[in-house]
Design a protein around this motif. Sequence first.
Motif, PDB file in Angstrom:
ATOM      1  N   ARG A  37      -4.654 -15.004  -4.589  1.00 27.49           N
ATOM      2  CA  ARG A  37      -5.499 -13.806  -4.458  1.00 27.49           C
ATOM      3  C   ARG A  37      -4.911 -12.820  -3.452  1.00 27.49           C
ATOM      4  NH1 ARG A  37      -9.625 -17.589  -4.794  1.00 27.49           N
ATOM      5  NH2 ARG A  37      -9.877 -17.627  -2.546  1.00 27.49           N
ATOM      6  N   CYS A  38      -4.399 -13.313  -2.329  1.00 26.74           N
ATOM      7  CA  CYS A  38      -3.797 -12.434  -1.320  1.00 26.74           C
ATOM      8  C   CYS A  38      -2.581 -11.707  -1.892  1.00 26.74           C
ATOM      9  CB  CYS A  38      -3.389 -13.227  -0.079  1.00 26.74           C
ATOM     10  SG  CYS A  38      -4.752 -13.775   0.950  1.00 26.74           S
ATOM     11  N   ILE A  39      -1.738 -12.432  -2.604  1.00 25.72           N
ATOM     12  CA  ILE A  39      -0.548 -11.832  -3.209  1.00 25.72           C
ATOM     13  C   ILE A  39      -0.947 -10.742  -4.192  1.00 25.72           C
ATOM     14  CG2 ILE A  39       1.395 -12.259  -4.771  1.00 25.72           C
ATOM     15  CD1 ILE A  39       1.622 -15.063  -3.457  1.00 25.72           C
ATOM     16  N   THR A  40      -1.921 -11.054  -5.044  1.00 23.89           N
ATOM     17  CA  THR A  40      -2.371 -10.095  -6.055  1.00 23.89           C
ATOM     18  C   THR A  40      -3.019  -8.872  -5.413  1.00 23.89           C
ATOM     19  OG1 THR A  40      -2.696 -11.888  -7.637  1.00 23.89           O
ATOM     20  CG2 THR A  40      -3.835  -9.820  -8.099  1.00 23.89           C
ATOM     21  N   GLU A  41      -3.855  -9.105  -4.417  1.00 19.25           N
ATOM     22  CA  GLU A  41      -4.531  -7.989  -3.739  1.00 19.25           C
ATOM     23  C   GLU A  41      -3.535  -7.083  -3.026  1.00 19.25           C
ATOM     24  OE1 GLU A  41      -8.042  -7.161  -0.442  1.00 19.25           O
ATOM     25  OE2 GLU A  41      -7.661  -9.202  -1.105  1.00 19.25           O
ATOM     26  N   CYS A  42      -2.577  -7.686  -2.352  1.00 22.99           N
ATOM     27  CA  CYS A  42      -1.551  -6.901  -1.658  1.00 22.99           C
ATOM     28  C   CYS A  42      -0.769  -6.051  -2.655  1.00 22.99           C
ATOM     29  CB  CYS A  42      -0.612  -7.819  -0.880  1.00 22.99           C
ATOM     30  SG  CYS A  42       0.695  -6.949   0.021  1.00 22.99           S
ATOM     31  N   TYR A  43      -0.380  -6.642  -3.754  1.00 20.83           N
ATOM     32  CA  TYR A  43       0.384  -5.900  -4.752  1.00 20.83           C
ATOM     33  C   TYR A  43      -0.446  -4.760  -5.344  1.00 20.83           C
ATOM     34  CZ  TYR A  43       3.674  -4.870  -8.473  1.00 20.83           C
ATOM     35  OH  TYR A  43       4.570  -4.236  -9.289  1.00 20.83           O
ATOM     36  N   ALA A  44      -1.724  -5.025  -5.583  1.00 21.46           N
ATOM     37  CA  ALA A  44      -2.602  -4.002  -6.162  1.00 21.46           C
ATOM     38  C   ALA A  44      -2.827  -2.845  -5.185  1.00 21.46           C
ATOM     39  CB  ALA A  44      -3.933  -4.615  -6.550  1.00 21.46           C
ATOM     40  N   LEU A  45      -2.975  -3.158  -3.899  1.00 19.08           N
ATOM     41  CA  LEU A  45      -3.270  -2.118  -2.912  1.00 19.08           C
ATOM     42  C   LEU A  45      -2.030  -1.398  -2.386  1.00 19.08           C
ATOM     43  CD1 LEU A  45      -6.009  -3.955  -0.803  1.00 19.08           C
ATOM     44  CD2 LEU A  45      -6.338  -2.107  -2.471  1.00 19.08           C
ATOM     45  N   GLU A  46      -0.935  -2.146  -2.208  1.00 22.14           N
ATOM     46  CA  GLU A  46       0.243  -1.585  -1.564  1.00 22.14           C
ATOM     47  C   GLU A  46       1.407  -1.317  -2.515  1.00 22.14           C
ATOM     48  OE1 GLU A  46       1.360  -3.776   1.948  1.00 22.14           O
ATOM     49  OE2 GLU A  46      -0.739  -4.228   2.427  1.00 22.14           O
ATOM     50  N   GLY A  47       1.358  -1.919  -3.700  1.00 22.49           N
ATOM     51  CA  GLY A  47       2.447  -1.721  -4.655  1.00 22.49           C
ATOM     52  C   GLY A  47       3.664  -2.579  -4.385  1.00 22.49           C
ATOM     53  N   THR A  48       3.559  -3.473  -3.408  1.00 16.41           N
ATOM     54  CA  THR A  48       4.638  -4.420  -3.107  1.00 16.41           C
ATOM     55  C   THR A  48       4.019  -5.783  -2.824  1.00 16.41           C
ATOM     56  OG1 THR A  48       4.600  -3.954  -0.727  1.00 16.41           O
ATOM     57  CG2 THR A  48       6.131  -2.652  -2.066  1.00 16.41           C
ATOM     58  N   TYR A  49       4.836  -6.806  -2.963  1.00 11.93           N
ATOM     59  CA  TYR A  49       4.357  -8.142  -2.649  1.00 11.93           C
ATOM     60  C   TYR A  49       4.412  -8.357  -1.141  1.00 11.93           C
ATOM     61  CZ  TYR A  49       4.530  -9.191  -7.605  1.00 11.93           C
ATOM     62  OH  TYR A  49       4.307  -9.183  -8.949  1.00 11.93           O
ATOM     63  N   PRO A  50       3.539  -9.197  -0.587  1.00  9.93           N
ATOM     64  CA  PRO A  50       3.564  -9.443   0.855  1.00  9.93           C
ATOM     65  C   PRO A  50       4.900 -10.060   1.276  1.00  9.93           C
ATOM     66  CG  PRO A  50       1.846 -10.747  -0.228  1.00  9.93           C
ATOM     67  CD  PRO A  50       2.510  -9.948  -1.272  1.00  9.93           C
ATOM     68  N   PRO A  51       5.467  -9.588   2.373  1.00  6.79           N
ATOM     69  CA  PRO A  51       6.780 -10.088   2.802  1.00  6.79           C
ATOM     70  C   PRO A  51       6.758 -11.507   3.373  1.00  6.79           C
ATOM     71  CG  PRO A  51       5.957  -8.478   4.363  1.00  6.79           C
ATOM     72  CD  PRO A  51       4.994  -8.496   3.207  1.00  6.79           C
TER      73      PRO A  51
ATOM     74  N   SER B 181       8.615 -17.938  -0.569  1.00  5.29           N
ATOM     75  CA  SER B 181       9.957 -17.381  -0.748  1.00  5.29           C
ATOM     76  C   SER B 181       9.906 -16.126  -1.600  1.00  5.29           C
ATOM     77  CB  SER B 181      10.868 -18.401  -1.435  1.00  5.29           C
ATOM     78  OG  SER B 181      10.946 -19.583  -0.691  1.00  5.29           O
ATOM     79  N   MET B 182      10.438 -15.055  -1.054  1.00  9.22           N
ATOM     80  CA  MET B 182      10.569 -13.826  -1.823  1.00  9.22           C
ATOM     81  C   MET B 182      11.756 -13.989  -2.760  1.00  9.22           C
ATOM     82  SD  MET B 182       8.188 -11.693  -0.879  1.00  9.22           S
ATOM     83  CE  MET B 182       8.784 -10.142  -1.506  1.00  9.22           C
ATOM     84  N   VAL B 183      11.512 -13.805  -4.044  1.00  6.87           N
ATOM     85  CA  VAL B 183      12.557 -13.959  -5.054  1.00  6.87           C
ATOM     86  C   VAL B 183      13.294 -12.633  -5.248  1.00  6.87           C
ATOM     87  CG1 VAL B 183      13.016 -14.710  -7.420  1.00  6.87           C
ATOM     88  CG2 VAL B 183      11.106 -15.683  -6.169  1.00  6.87           C
ATOM     89  N   GLY B 184      12.580 -11.559  -5.083  1.00  6.82           N
ATOM     90  CA  GLY B 184      13.115 -10.206  -5.218  1.00  6.82           C
ATOM     91  C   GLY B 184      11.991  -9.238  -4.912  1.00  6.82           C
ATOM     92  N   THR B 185      12.318  -7.992  -4.685  1.00 10.72           N
ATOM     93  CA  THR B 185      11.285  -7.044  -4.306  1.00 10.72           C
ATOM     94  C   THR B 185      10.290  -6.772  -5.430  1.00 10.72           C
ATOM     95  OG1 THR B 185      12.740  -5.207  -4.911  1.00 10.72           O
ATOM     96  CG2 THR B 185      12.728  -5.899  -2.589  1.00 10.72           C
ATOM     97  N   ASN B 186      10.709  -6.941  -6.662  1.00  8.17           N
ATOM     98  CA  ASN B 186       9.824  -6.657  -7.781  1.00  8.17           C
ATOM     99  C   ASN B 186       9.379  -7.917  -8.534  1.00  8.17           C
ATOM    100  OD1 ASN B 186      12.301  -7.218  -8.826  1.00  8.17           O
ATOM    101  ND2 ASN B 186      12.221  -5.666 -10.429  1.00  8.17           N
ATOM    102  N   LEU B 187       9.628  -9.091  -7.963  1.00  4.91           N
ATOM    103  CA  LEU B 187       9.222 -10.354  -8.582  1.00  4.91           C
ATOM    104  C   LEU B 187       8.206 -11.066  -7.698  1.00  4.91           C
ATOM    105  CD1 LEU B 187      12.694 -11.683  -9.734  1.00  4.91           C
ATOM    106  CD2 LEU B 187      10.959 -10.575 -11.140  1.00  4.91           C
ATOM    107  N   ARG B 188       7.239 -11.682  -8.337  1.00  8.58           N
ATOM    108  CA  ARG B 188       6.198 -12.404  -7.595  1.00  8.58           C
ATOM    109  C   ARG B 188       6.849 -13.505  -6.743  1.00  8.58           C
ATOM    110  NH1 ARG B 188       0.907 -12.192  -8.232  1.00  8.58           N
ATOM    111  NH2 ARG B 188      -0.357 -13.910  -7.454  1.00  8.58           N
ATOM    112  N   PRO B 189       6.420 -13.623  -5.486  1.00 11.59           N
ATOM    113  CA  PRO B 189       6.997 -14.658  -4.604  1.00 11.59           C
ATOM    114  C   PRO B 189       6.736 -16.068  -5.133  1.00 11.59           C
ATOM    115  CG  PRO B 189       5.729 -13.056  -3.358  1.00 11.59           C
ATOM    116  CD  PRO B 189       5.454 -12.791  -4.802  1.00 11.59           C
ATOM    117  N   ASP B 190       7.632 -16.970  -4.778  1.00 13.13           N
ATOM    118  CA  ASP B 190       7.510 -18.374  -5.141  1.00 13.13           C
ATOM    119  C   ASP B 190       6.778 -19.084  -4.005  1.00 13.13           C
ATOM    120  OD1 ASP B 190       7.979 -20.764  -6.600  1.00 13.13           O
ATOM    121  OD2 ASP B 190       9.665 -21.208  -5.273  1.00 13.13           O
ATOM    122  N   VAL B 191       5.688 -19.768  -4.322  1.00 14.79           N
ATOM    123  CA  VAL B 191       4.882 -20.455  -3.308  1.00 14.79           C
ATOM    124  C   VAL B 191       4.826 -21.940  -3.640  1.00 14.79           C
ATOM    125  CG1 VAL B 191       2.609 -20.630  -2.244  1.00 14.79           C
ATOM    126  CG2 VAL B 191       3.471 -18.397  -2.952  1.00 14.79           C
TER     127      VAL B 191
END
Length: 95
Positions: A38-52, A75-85
């Motif tokens: 939920r945090c990842i999705t909310e951050c992406y929806a509000l900020e346009g980027t995944y949480p670092p 782990s950030m996989v890339g700036t435009n890819l969902r992080p691996d948790v």
Amino acid sequence: MAIIAFIGIICVFVLGVSLMGAENSSRIAKNLENAIDRCITECYALEGTYPPSLAYMEEYYGLVYDKNTFFVDYSMVGTNLRPDVTIIEKQGGGQ
């Protein structure tokens, strides 16, 4: 005979408590997974980027979890890819 029955009841009780503890731990891990998602999705929806980082989600999105019980690899996989948790329960965690 009464002693054998009493020991049997105690064994069933201990087994039941052990199974409940394992089920509860699994439920907590699933809740943590859902909260991070939920945090990842909310951050992406509000900020346009995944949480670092996890720390970023803790600070800005209110993520809270027991670090003594769970290890979370974020782990950030890339700036435009969902992080691996990956969530791993520590041995004897929370004790």
